[in-house]
Design an enzyme around this catalytic site. Structure first.
Site, short mmCIF file in Angstrom:
data_model
loop_
_atom_site.label_atom_id
_atom_site.label_comp_id
_atom_site.label_asym_id
_atom_site.label_seq_id
_atom_site.Cartn_x
_atom_site.Cartn_y
_atom_site.Cartn_z
N ASP A 82 0.80 -1.01 -0.11
CA ASP A 82 0.06 -0.17 -0.09
C ASP A 82 0.91 1.24 0.04
O ASP A 82 2.36 1.30 0.01
CB ASP A 82 -1.00 0.02 1.15
N ARG A 295 -4.98 -4.15 5.29
CA ARG A 295 -5.31 -2.62 5.31
C ARG A 295 -5.65 -2.30 3.59
O ARG A 295 -5.00 -2.51 2.65
CB ARG A 295 -4.14 -1.69 5.20
#
Length: 888
Positions: A82, A295
């Site tokens: 990410d 996430r």
């Protein structure tokens, strides 16, 4: 051999098993660089140049990587997939630039820590994604510029405020505004009438009155008890028959698999787990290879995972539960580059009962496994029945509703929790037929009052932030943690309640920096940051536009006086600070002198309180959140009697009621005082009780074993008895004045028998093993909870961490964080030189002596960072208030 770098030692250990001896896997322990907490770290005059600093703890991790690269020719950056993971890889590349000039450097990402995922990722190396790095730089710069520039304004203009942040302040506003809605709410009375009816076959069912006098009832049509009684009579006096029976089939489809925000919401609903605890448990599961990356704002699932889920469903529940075609869920992520697969098990056949992990991890895995399996199951089929029962003249009509599940489908595995469960359609109805009579058994009116909107829980607050587009999935946990840690919000039975300081900060920002706590503005800025990570917007243009307007807003507050700010906040918060009084009198008139008007004031030590404007003639004060304390405040100055020729009076101060003997004089500027215990209502305190409080501690007598005094008193943690260095709690305040020697000796003996006191060494709860730098790491019991001990470093265990399940890998980051904080207590740079030399000369010394010495050497470099952790002392909270939490 190649050097592979990941964030945490736990992740490194798992990956090392899959890669084998041809790779060296090392951990960076999160970010290795950050912006120093000082002015100029983001240079707004020079194109937002950012000055980075390697943290002292990270230097040894970088050195380990550098040492490994000395004999290896390739560096593989395998941090999380990410924006934050990309940033860590970028920082590593920058920090190691001098060591990797001739080395091959590549970046790999994988969504799950499994052998197949890692092997496949190694076949597709790439370079660090500059667009994602730019998005990180923009967020980090924005958080710094807001925190570093807005926090000092708060300190100067609003004493007692701690910090402000780009997203945390908007989140705080949500909590405060919800509380204001609750306070402004006026309940409205209404009634309903329900009847228990009996079918011709003798079965009971319940119906609610829906038509009265031939007219359909609205919610407030039966407004009083009289109206309700008339409605009951109308039903009682008429015969009822079944007017219609309508049965409709219905289908419920399963919920999509989890993304970060929905996982946090469901863990809160079902288990009461906070967002931070949820993410920590999920991190451990991910690092152990049990779930995919946690996430994410994506809800799509890899084709092979869908096939595995369908196969598992068929083998466990049968083909009936497998839909004809796979269920495909549309990804809601606005930015494809930051969209990942949903949160799911890496192995669908690994059921929760086979997993050997800590309780929190086991519960979370069960939630993820069930939700994932259920998302690919057939829908539930049910029959919803509505029965209308009416009188022959159609003046009265009642309705009964029910629901029958004919095929449970996905409900066999999982059903989502509700924040407010108001479902009344679940009752099963007996067999009823049109035209048959409905015999009345009981008819009962029920009084109701409209309810204010509920306080936010972490689940509902995350849901609301998601709806408004504030923050991003990876940031919610840190945002919620920040507003609680700052003392702006407290949690009570899982509900979020704003503290007085939180109200003051929100009122200040809403009046002087309104644009920056507006929901639309914050959401729009989030979209701009998403555009940066997609490569469609330049991050420095975004920073320039933001800073131009923000710096102007800062300039407009430079001439503000504290008195102006307090007057404005006093006006805004007036409904909360001065609620209407029962007698209808002016709520701002002082209840003591009846002349001065109440105003918001600030204390020298920080914080705010309500005080009389007739000061110093009237010294009435009270906390800003306790207008109900005015009755007690009216007792301020009451003379209880005399002792040694001095008046003993009852007083009420900012910290509550107390008794005082005499008045301040030059010889005795601080007369004897004693706080009144909370268990004693102030109006019940007489001269006898006052003198008993003023004469504390009370000497009970001499201990029979050693002849030393035994005392009883009231301390910070309540009533106690004391003998030498042993303190034992008492059950009540009254016992302080009644306890005799026999009982005191018994209580003290029980305390010693329960476990070691301060003077004895406690036994470890668990031995974790040797620290990498030498010396044992232990889990110890403590007065305020269990903690991890290594040498002279004591690191408190988070509440959600089970002391019996803690591993050495989990303990090391806690020790490193605590050691970093402890090192900053060595303020003198002069002391730093000696330990540094000593460490070089004596590398073979034990870790217990080596560790503090190393910390002395680095103390001057971390002073700014230490100050940032205590913003009230003068350093702004410029940390990323909505950045990812990197677990070590």
């Amino acid at each position: 051999m190649a050097v592979v770098v990941v964030e945490s030692p736990a992740k490194a250990k798992t990956i090392n098993k899959y890669l084998g001896s041809n790779y060296t896997v090392l951990a960076s322990f999160g970010h290795v660089r950050d912006l120093p907490a000082k002015d100029g770290s983001v240079d707004t005059d020079h194109d937002f140049d950012m000055k980075w600093e390697v943290s002292p703890d990270s230097k040894k991790h970088l050195k380990a990587i550098s040492d490994a690269l000395a004999s290896d020719d390739e560096l593989i950056l395998a941090t999380d997939p990410d924006r934050e993971g990309e940033a860590i890889s970028w920082h590593l590349e920058q920090a190691l630039a001098s060591k990797i000039k001739s080395k091959k450097v590549s970046r790999v990402t994988f969504n799950a820590i499994t052998k197949s995922a890692i092997t496949e990722a190694m076949k597709h190396p790439r370079q660090v994604d500059e667009a994602l790095v730019d998005a990180y730089l923009a967020r980090r710069a924005l958080d710094y510029l807001v925190g570093f520039n807005l926090s000092p304004v708060l300190w100067r203009k609003l004493p007692g405020a701690r910090s402000a942040g780009r997203v945390q302040s908007v989140c705080l506003r949500l909590v405060v505004e919800r509380e204001m809605e609750i306070e402004a709410f006026h309940a409205r009375e209404y009634w309903t009438v329900s009847a228990v009816l009996v079918s011709p076959r003798g079965q009971d069912y319940t119906a609610r009155l829906t038509v009265l006098g031939g007219r359909k009832l609205d919610k407030f049509d039966i407004a009083t008890a009289t109206d309700a009684e008339m409605a009951v009579q109308a039903v009682t006096s008429r015969d009822l028959t079944v007017k219609s029976v309508e049965a409709k089939p219905a289908t419920r489809n399963p919920y999509p698999p989890f993304m970060t925000s929905t996982l946090q919401q469901e863990a809160s609903r079902k288990y009461g787990m906070g967002a931070k605890a949820t993410m920590q448990a999920a991190q451990r599961l991910y690092e152990a290879g049990y779930i995919t990356y946690m996430r994410t704002d994506g809800i799509d699932m890899a084709p092979e995972a869908i096939a595995a889920a369908r196969s598992e469903i068929a083998s466990r529940f049968g083909d009936r539960y497998v839909p004809a075609s796979p269920r495909i869920y549309k990804n809601k992520a606005k930015n494809a580059q930051e969209a990942h697969e949903c949160i799911r098990p890496t192995d669908m056949s690994l059921s929760p009962d086979r997993l050997k992990v800590s309780d929190d991890q086991a519960r979370l895995y069960e939630l993820i496994w069930k939700r994932t399996i259920a998302s690919q199951m057939a829908g539930a089929v049910m029959e919803r029945t509505t029965v209308d029962i009416a009188s022959k003249d159609m003046q009265v009509e009642l309705r009964a509703t029910g629901q029958v599940v004919t095929f449970d489908g996905f409900l066999k595995v999982y059903d989502q929790g509700r924040d407010d469960d108001d479902d009344d359609d679940g009752a099963r109805l007996p067999q009823l037929m049109q035209g048959e009579p409905a015999q009345k058994k009981t008819i009962e009116p029920e009084q109701h009052f409209t309810q204010p909107p509920p306080r936010y829980t972490e689940a509902t607050l995350v849901k609301r932030m998601e709806e408004l587009g504030i923050g991003r999935p990876s940031t919610y946990a840190s945002i919620l943690t920040t507003i609680v840690d700052r003392g702006y919000v407290r949690k009570d039975k899982n509900r979020l309640i704003p503290e007085d300081t939180g109200r003051l900060v929100t009122a200040f920002l809403s009046n002087y920096f309104r644009r920056y706590v507006e929901y639309d503005f914050t959401a729009d800025l989030e979209e701009q940051l998403d555009d940066i990570s997609a490569g469609s917007r330049d991050y420095k243009d975004v920073l320039a536009r933001f800073w131009r307007a923000f710096s102007e807003a800062l300039g407009e507050t430079s001439e503000l006086r504290i008195s102006d700010v307090l007057d404005k906040i006093d006006e805004v918060l007036a409904p909360h600070l001065y609620p209407p009084r029962a007698d209808g009198s002016d709520p701002r008139i002082c209840p003591v002198c009846h002349q001065g008007r109440l105003h918001l004031k600030t204390a020298r030590s920080g914080g705010a309180f309500i005080g009389c404007g007739n000061y110093p003639e009237c010294r009435y004060t009270r906390p800003i959140s306790s207008p109900e304390g005015e009755e007690a405040s009216a007792l301020d100055g009451k003379v209880l009697g005399q002792d040694e020729g001095l008046d003993v009076t009852l007083r009420v101060g900012r910290f509550g009621p107390y008794v005082q003997k005499g008045e301040p004089t030059e010889d005795m500027p601080k007369p004897p005082r004693a706080s009144i215990p909370k268990a004693w209502p102030p109006e019940t305190v007489d001269l006898e009780k006052a003198l008993a409080l003023l004469n504390l501690p009370r000497q009970i007598g001499m201990h029979p074993e050693d002849g030393t005094p035994v005392e009883a008193s009231i301390g910070r943690f309540g009533p106690y008895v004391k003998h030498n260095s042993t303190y034992a709690n008492l059950a009540s305040v009254d016992e302080v004045f009644e306890i005799g020697m026999n009982r005191a000796v018994e209580v003290l003996a029980q305390k010693l028998a329960r476990g070691p006191g301060r003077g004895a060494a406690a036994k470890p709860l668990k031995e974790l093993g040797e620290h990498p730098d030498g010396g044992p790491v232990q889990v110890m019991p403590g007065r305020y909870g269990p903690y991890v001990k290594w040498g002279k470093i004591n690191a408190t265990l988070p509440k959600e961490m089970d002391p019996e399940a803690v591993t050495l890998e989990e303990a090391l980051p806690l020790i490193a964080a605590k050691a970093g904080k402890k090192s900053t207590r060595k303020p003198a740079a002069k002391k730093a030189a000696a330990p540094k030399t000593a460490t070089k000369k004596a590398p073979a010394k034990k870790a217990a002596t080596k560790k503090p010495a190393a910390k002395k050497a680095t103390a001057p470099k971390t002073t700014a960072k230490k100050a940032a952790s205590k913003p009230a002392k003068g350093t702004p909270d410029n940390g990323p208030d909505n950045g990812d939490v990197i677990e070590g």
